[in-house]
Motif scaffolding. Structure first.
Motif, mmCIF file in Angstrom:
data_model
loop_
_atom_site.group_PDB
_atom_site.id
_atom_site.type_symbol
_atom_site.label_atom_id
_atom_site.label_comp_id
_atom_site.label_asym_id
_atom_site.label_seq_id
_atom_site.Cartn_x
_atom_site.Cartn_y
_atom_site.Cartn_z
ATOM 1 N N LYS A 25 36.757 35.182 45.682
ATOM 2 C CA LYS A 25 36.614 35.452 44.248
ATOM 3 C C LYS A 25 36.282 34.199 43.443
ATOM 4 N N ASP A 26 36.654 33.040 43.975
ATOM 5 C CA ASP A 26 36.355 31.793 43.271
ATOM 6 C C ASP A 26 34.854 31.542 43.176
ATOM 7 N N LEU A 28 32.638 33.891 42.597
ATOM 8 C CA LEU A 28 32.003 34.865 41.709
ATOM 9 C C LEU A 28 31.830 34.307 40.302
ATOM 10 N N ASP A 29 30.834 34.784 39.637
ATOM 11 C CA ASP A 29 30.577 34.399 38.246
ATOM 12 C C ASP A 29 31.765 34.846 37.373
ATOM 13 N N PRO A 30 32.251 34.001 36.488
ATOM 14 C CA PRO A 30 33.381 34.377 35.625
ATOM 15 C C PRO A 30 33.150 35.665 34.843
ATOM 16 N N ARG A 31 31.899 35.932 34.465
ATOM 17 C CA ARG A 31 31.592 37.156 33.712
ATOM 18 C C ARG A 31 31.767 38.393 34.594
ATOM 19 N N VAL A 32 31.460 38.234 35.898
ATOM 20 C CA VAL A 32 31.661 39.344 36.833
ATOM 21 C C VAL A 32 33.155 39.596 37.020
#
Length: 244
Positions: A25-26, A28-32
């Protein structure tokens, strides 16, 4: 996809992600991440009882009714649970133990079969891992193998590098830098072929000592299958004379 439900009226979309990387998860894009609203489920390794249930189910399909397998199942489950909790490897251990028993004409898979199977699987893993190494990693491993004839408790990176350079010269290969060779030693340590540890030299600082992590005979067998390494397995480096 994470926002698609805002536009649906007759259905809903769920997203299921599966990964062996706990840090997935790190990446992944923060918006996702903010729109996922995820629920995280962590699957723990199987314990001995769970592994035993799995092996018993498979054994009913795999073996004839008159084959005694209960002792082997319990031992395979215990070994696998203590080491890794991996059902596939537990099944592999039982399979190899059964093959050994079958070749001997036995109707019972004993503890002895399981322990022998464990050694065979480990042997095969080391041989296949060694055979698949890149050329320079094999030369570094061969250097440590040849140094091990001195029976000392570990070898400095400088000693390994000197033997490595000598082997490269004999084989007509351009050597890597000592820094790169040090990195290759670390990689061999990670996969378990060698053991490296940092030791204190007092006022001279700290250094790393490396030893073989697997039996000499297994390394010799694996390297002997490489045509370029075969003639070097019995080579005696000139450098050994300077450090005896």
């Amino acid at each position: 996809l994470t926002r698609i439900n805002e536009n649906l009226s007759q259905s809903k979309v769920s997203i299921l992600g599966i990964s062996n990387d706990l840090r997935f998860k790190d990446m992944l894009d923060p918006r996702v991440l903010s729109t996922l609203s995820e629920e995280e489920i962590i699957f723990k390794p199987y314990d001995a009882e769970e592994l035993q249930d799995i092996l018993e189910q498979r054994a009913k399909i795999a073996f004839k009714d008159d084959v005694s397998v209960d002792v082997a199942i319990k031992l395979c489950s215990a070994i696998a649970a203590a080491e890794h909790g991996d059902a596939r490897r537990a099944l592999d251990l039982l399979r190899v133990a059964a093959e050994l028993a079958e070749r001997e004409g036995e109707r019972a898979i004993t503890e002895d079969h399981v322990y022998r199977a464990q050694k065979r699987i480990e042997h095969d893993r080391v041989v296949e891992t060694t055979k698949s190494l890149p050329m320079h990693s094999k030369i570094v491993l061969l250097s440590i193998f040849l140094l091990s004839k001195l029976k000392t408790k570990g070898f400095m990176t400088g000693d390994i590098y000197n033997v490595y350079c000598e082997l490269c010269e004999e084989m007509g290969v351009n050597p890597l830098t000592q820094r790169r060779v040090s990195g290759l030693i670390n990689e061999l340590d990670i996969i378990g072929l060698v053991n490296s540890r940092v030791v204190s030299l007092g006022r001279y600082g700290r250094s790393k000592k490396t030893t073989l992590g697997v039996p000499h005979s297994v390394i010799k067998e694996a390297l002997f299958e490489d045509e370029r390494m075969r003639n070097m397995v019995t080579y005696t480096p000139r450098y050994l004379n300077s450090i005896r």
